[in-house]
Design a protein around this motif. Structure first.
Motif, PDB file in Angstrom:
ATOM      1  N   PRO A 143      23.073 106.248  20.822  1.00  0.00           N
ATOM      2  CA  PRO A 143      23.454 104.893  20.393  1.00  0.00           C
ATOM      3  C   PRO A 143      24.943 104.791  20.095  1.00  0.00           C
ATOM      4  CG  PRO A 143      21.392 105.525  19.371  1.00  0.00           C
ATOM      5  CD  PRO A 143      21.885 106.751  20.091  1.00  0.00           C
ATOM      6  N   ASN A 144      25.543 105.872  19.559  1.00  0.00           N
ATOM      7  CA  ASN A 144      26.973 105.825  19.260  1.00  0.00           C
ATOM      8  C   ASN A 144      27.821 105.743  20.515  1.00  0.00           C
ATOM      9  OD1 ASN A 144      26.635 105.837  16.574  1.00  0.00           O
ATOM     10  ND2 ASN A 144      27.225 107.965  16.218  1.00  0.00           N
ATOM     11  N   GLY A 145      27.256 106.152  21.639  1.00  0.00           N
ATOM     12  CA  GLY A 145      28.007 106.086  22.873  1.00  0.00           C
ATOM     13  C   GLY A 145      27.773 104.809  23.647  1.00  0.00           C
ATOM     14  N   ALA A 146      26.977 103.910  23.102  1.00  0.00           N
ATOM     15  CA  ALA A 146      26.656 102.675  23.807  1.00  0.00           C
ATOM     16  C   ALA A 146      27.859 101.755  23.873  1.00  0.00           C
ATOM     17  CB  ALA A 146      25.503 101.974  23.097  1.00  0.00           C
ATOM     18  N   ARG A 147      27.863 100.867  24.852  1.00  0.00           N
ATOM     19  CA  ARG A 147      28.964  99.940  25.028  1.00  0.00           C
ATOM     20  C   ARG A 147      28.879  98.779  24.033  1.00  0.00           C
ATOM     21  NH1 ARG A 147      30.980 103.612  26.761  1.00  0.00           N
ATOM     22  NH2 ARG A 147      31.719 104.008  28.876  1.00  0.00           N
ATOM     23  N   SER A 148      30.024  98.087  23.909  1.00  0.00           N
ATOM     24  CA  SER A 148      30.117  96.970  22.971  1.00  0.00           C
ATOM     25  C   SER A 148      29.020  95.948  23.213  1.00  0.00           C
ATOM     26  CB  SER A 148      31.485  96.288  23.134  1.00  0.00           C
ATOM     27  OG  SER A 148      32.519  97.202  22.899  1.00  0.00           O
ATOM     28  N   GLY A 149      28.398  95.483  22.119  1.00  0.00           N
ATOM     29  CA  GLY A 149      27.410  94.426  22.222  1.00  0.00           C
ATOM     30  C   GLY A 149      26.016  94.890  22.559  1.00  0.00           C
ATOM     31  N   SER A 150      25.796  96.208  22.725  1.00  0.00           N
ATOM     32  CA  SER A 150      24.486  96.688  23.141  1.00  0.00           C
ATOM     33  C   SER A 150      23.524  96.824  21.964  1.00  0.00           C
ATOM     34  CB  SER A 150      24.625  98.028  23.853  1.00  0.00           C
ATOM     35  OG  SER A 150      25.162  98.997  22.965  1.00  0.00           O
ATOM     36  N   LYS A 151      23.994  96.657  20.722  1.00  0.00           N
ATOM     37  CA  LYS A 151      23.116  96.740  19.544  1.00  0.00           C
ATOM     38  C   LYS A 151      23.726  95.913  18.431  1.00  0.00           C
ATOM     39  CE  LYS A 151      23.586 100.396  16.931  1.00  0.00           C
ATOM     40  NZ  LYS A 151      23.560 101.783  16.396  1.00  0.00           N
ATOM     41  N   PRO A 152      22.939  95.462  17.472  1.00  0.00           N
ATOM     42  CA  PRO A 152      23.504  94.677  16.355  1.00  0.00           C
ATOM     43  C   PRO A 152      24.538  95.499  15.598  1.00  0.00           C
ATOM     44  CG  PRO A 152      21.111  94.527  16.408  1.00  0.00           C
ATOM     45  CD  PRO A 152      21.485  95.594  17.382  1.00  0.00           C
ATOM     46  N   TYR A 153      25.534  94.783  15.069  1.00  0.00           N
ATOM     47  CA  TYR A 153      26.595  95.478  14.348  1.00  0.00           C
ATOM     48  C   TYR A 153      26.148  95.801  12.930  1.00  0.00           C
ATOM     49  CZ  TYR A 153      31.008  96.520  12.086  1.00  0.00           C
ATOM     50  OH  TYR A 153      32.011  97.139  11.383  1.00  0.00           O
ATOM     51  N   ASN A 181      32.630  96.876  17.466  1.00  0.00           N
ATOM     52  CA  ASN A 181      33.600  96.185  16.618  1.00  0.00           C
ATOM     53  C   ASN A 181      34.806  97.099  16.448  1.00  0.00           C
ATOM     54  OD1 ASN A 181      35.071  95.266  14.251  1.00  0.00           O
ATOM     55  ND2 ASN A 181      33.311  93.941  13.816  1.00  0.00           N
ATOM     56  N   ARG A 182      35.975  96.601  16.769  1.00  0.00           N
ATOM     57  CA  ARG A 182      37.168  97.446  16.735  1.00  0.00           C
ATOM     58  C   ARG A 182      37.536  97.914  15.331  1.00  0.00           C
ATOM     59  NH1 ARG A 182      41.100  94.138  19.852  1.00  0.00           N
ATOM     60  NH2 ARG A 182      39.152  93.277  20.663  1.00  0.00           N
ATOM     61  N   PHE A 183      36.975  97.256  14.316  1.00  0.00           N
ATOM     62  CA  PHE A 183      37.295  97.654  12.941  1.00  0.00           C
ATOM     63  C   PHE A 183      36.188  98.493  12.283  1.00  0.00           C
ATOM     64  CE2 PHE A 183      39.844  93.794  13.590  1.00  0.00           C
ATOM     65  CZ  PHE A 183      41.103  94.344  13.368  1.00  0.00           C
ATOM     66  N   ALA A 184      35.244  98.924  13.073  1.00  0.00           N
ATOM     67  CA  ALA A 184      34.155  99.738  12.514  1.00  0.00           C
ATOM     68  C   ALA A 184      34.677 101.035  11.899  1.00  0.00           C
ATOM     69  CB  ALA A 184      33.123 100.043  13.597  1.00  0.00           C
ATOM     70  N   TYR A 185      35.819 101.526  12.383  1.00  0.00           N
ATOM     71  CA  TYR A 185      36.360 102.797  11.885  1.00  0.00           C
ATOM     72  C   TYR A 185      36.753 102.732  10.407  1.00  0.00           C
ATOM     73  CZ  TYR A 185      41.162 101.000  12.062  1.00  0.00           C
ATOM     74  OH  TYR A 185      42.316 100.291  11.845  1.00  0.00           O
ATOM     75  N   ILE A 186      36.908 101.513   9.858  1.00  0.00           N
ATOM     76  CA  ILE A 186      37.238 101.395   8.430  1.00  0.00           C
ATOM     77  C   ILE A 186      36.094 101.925   7.575  1.00  0.00           C
ATOM     78  CG2 ILE A 186      37.734  99.746   6.579  1.00  0.00           C
ATOM     79  CD1 ILE A 186      39.186  98.027   8.660  1.00  0.00           C
TER      80      ILE A 186
END
Length: 584
Positions: free
Chosen positions: A6-16, A546-551
């Motif tokens: 799941p961590n390797g999935a592309r953007s939008g493939s699962k709820p944030y 989400n580009r800000f998930a790393y926070i």
């Protein structure tokens, strides 16, 4: 190879959802490097210094480090040497006072890189006698699958998050495309794969090609062969050594260090340092540093000679033409064939100490007719003449097609060989749209082949490698699965570079609409461009949508430390002076 998660999935493939992790938590990262020459060794050195939670494997086809120079040591043709001043053909931070010549031979250069590897114990990252044959981007997993052929002919499959092609452009030598090669009954050898058992003493010798190798080989053959015939198709500018200070030119050397100006002036021709000078370099690092900087300035000062129509180019062309005419004497036919009509700088000016003098020697004959075929006795030319030889030397160079020597597939399985069949679309000479997480130093439109970059090659590699690692750290800490230069940014850069240099050149692909693939300025111009990464020119794909998930969860790594260890880690911004700080 990791399975898709799941961590390797592309953007939008699962709820944030928020990640329960501290800010910028590094994920495990794997790099594969191809080649253990100057750039591969520096890659290993800097990965060790800058990267964390990272595995590095470098696959090297040879049995030792050094890249092209390792090949030269193994298969050394007569006269093999660097045409760049030795003291700037080093890493910027690691001078070599032991060089014995202004233009070092291959053995000293190979020794320099081997010493560097041993000093930093880099061999542990390298797998020798291992040739990468294929690399393919796996979009669903965000990795490259890499196929490696071992010395015994067997293959293995490896994988990596980022692929760094450090193999350079001079790694794939080629026989001339002339029929009948295997029918020749004498000895035939290629300059890039020299057979040390070939003895040309007293023999009838052919030299095919007058590129850098052929120009270095001819003076050696002229001394020992009974006769030499030189076959060439195109004219070439034969210049003084590019790293020397011309007579009458303004010197950058300080007035209180006259020895530096003297050395620069002598650098117009190859020469050996005296034992006293080598001792001086060892004893006075500041003097050696000043000499290295002066060498760099001398060559960078020639940049206008590579711009069509500039006053400097016209001046240099007049001087070089006069020098060539003087050395060729009254041989008008030879002058007509070898002195170019195109401008200086539109093709690589080639330093050629002793070449023109050898070319007009009694035992040397230039051959202007094209080669029709090889045969048992030697060579038949297109004018119908037969030329008999004991030894044929093919100084026909390398296959400079810019694509890797291995098969590389990017998005959609597109081979780079096909993607670049018409034009090599390369961002700043380091990365390619459609080939995510693929980095390669000094490629098309990089500073690898014009007069501004026949100097200090390692410093450019250094900056390229550090650029790559900065991109990887961003990916590793910000949850980025893939990054590649944007097509619009790449096209904008290409348009600028093409406008800067608008003449024919051997650095470009064939075709009426092809363009030169050189950097558009001086070495300092390139270094300044590379020193600041334009992150906005790149396209990114994020692991978590989400580009800000790393926070993460609002904490930093230091927040997890025991209370007694927190004095410096989470609050370094409280300090006694205006000094740099960073929160890990």
């Amino acid at each position: 190879m990791p399975a898709a998660t799941p961590n390797g999935a592309r953007s939008g493939s699962k709820p944030y959802a928020l990640l329960d992790q501290p800010h910028s938590q590094r994920r495990k990262w794997k790099i594969i490097g191809v080649g253990a020459g100057a750039s591969g060794l520096y890659l290993a050195h800097r990965v060790e210094q800058r990267m964390k939670d990272t595995e590095l494997v470098i696959y090297e086809k040879n049995s030792d480090v050094g890249g092209t120079w390792a090949d030269c040591v193994i298969d050394t043709y007569p006269g093999c040497a660097c045409d760049v001043p030795a003291h700037i053909y080093t890493y910027s931070f690691r001078p070599n006072p032991k060089f014995t010549s202004y233009y070092a031979g291959n053995e000293e250069i190979e020794e320099y890189f081997r010493d560097f590897e041993e000093e930093f114990n880099l061999r542990r990252y390298i797998r020798f006698n291992s040739t990468v044959t294929r690399a393919e981007w796996k979009d669903n997993e965000g990795i490259y699958e890499v196929v490696i052929r071992n010395a015994d002919g067997g293959t293995k499959i490896d994988w990596c998050n980022a692929l760094v092609n450090c193999s350079g452009v001079l790694n794939n030598w080629k026989w001339p495309d002339i029929p009948g090669r295997t029918s020749f009954r004498g000895q035939m050898v290629h300059s890039a794969s020299w057979d040390p058992n070939v003895d040309c003493s007293g023999k009838r010798v052919a030299v095919i090609g007058i590129g850098s190798s052929g120009i270095q080989i001819l003076p050696q053959m002229q001394k020992i062969a009974s006769s030499v015939e030189v076959f060439f198709r195109s004219p070439v500018w034969i210049t003084p050594q590019l790293g020397g200070l011309a007579e009458g030119a303004e010197s950058p050397a300080p007035e209180d260090k006259p020895i530096i100006k003297d050395i620069l002036l002598r650098g117009q021709q190859p020469f050996k340092f005296t034992p006293e000078e080598v001792a001086m370099f060892k004893q006075d690092p500041e003097l050696l540093l000043t000499l290295r900087r002066c060498m760099e300035i001398v060559i960078c000062s020639s940049i206008d000679a590579f711009r069509v129509g500039s006053a400097k180019q016209l001046e240099v062309q007049e001087v070089v033409t006069k020098q060539m005419e003087e050395k060729l004497g009254d041989n008008e036919e030879l002058k007509k064939h070898i002195i170019p009509k195109f401008a200086v700088g539109c093709r690589r000016p080639t330093p050629g100490a002793g070449f023109l003098e050898s070319l007009v020697s009694p035992n040397v004959t230039p051959v202007y007719s094209g080669i029709e075929c090889f045969n048992k006795a030697g060579i038949k030319t297109k004018d119908g003449e037969q030329h008999d030889f004991d030894v044929i030397i093919c100084a026909t160079g390398f296959q400079i097609g810019f694509v890797p020597f291995f098969e590389l597939k990017g998005r959609g399985g597109v081979r780079m060989e096909d993607a670049w069949s018409e034009a090599a679309n390369c961002y700043l000479g380091i990365a390619v749209p459609g080939y995510p997480n693929y980095f390669t130093p000094l490629r098309p439109r990089g500073p690898w082949g014009n007069g501004t970059v026949l100097v200090a090659v390692p410093i450019k590699l250094e900056l390229n490698i550090d650029y790559f690692l900065s991109m990887m750290i961003k990916m590793q800490t910000q949850g980025i699965t893939a990054c590649e230069p944007g097509l619009k940014a790449t096209e904008d850069f290409s348009r600028h570079a093409d406008e800067w240099q608008n003449c024919k050149s051997w650095y470009k692909r064939n075709g009426a609409n092809s363009k030169p693939y050189l950097w558009c300025g001086t070495t300092p111009s390139y270094l300044k461009t590379q020193s600041t990464i334009r992150f906005e020119d790149w396209d990114y794909e994020y692991m978590h949508g989400n580009r800000f998930a790393y926070i993460g969860n609002g904490l930093v790594g230091a927040d997890y430390l025991p209370i007694k260890e927190k004095l410096e880690k989470p609050v370094p911004y409280l300090r006694l002076a205006d000094t740099p700080w960073e929160i890990e």
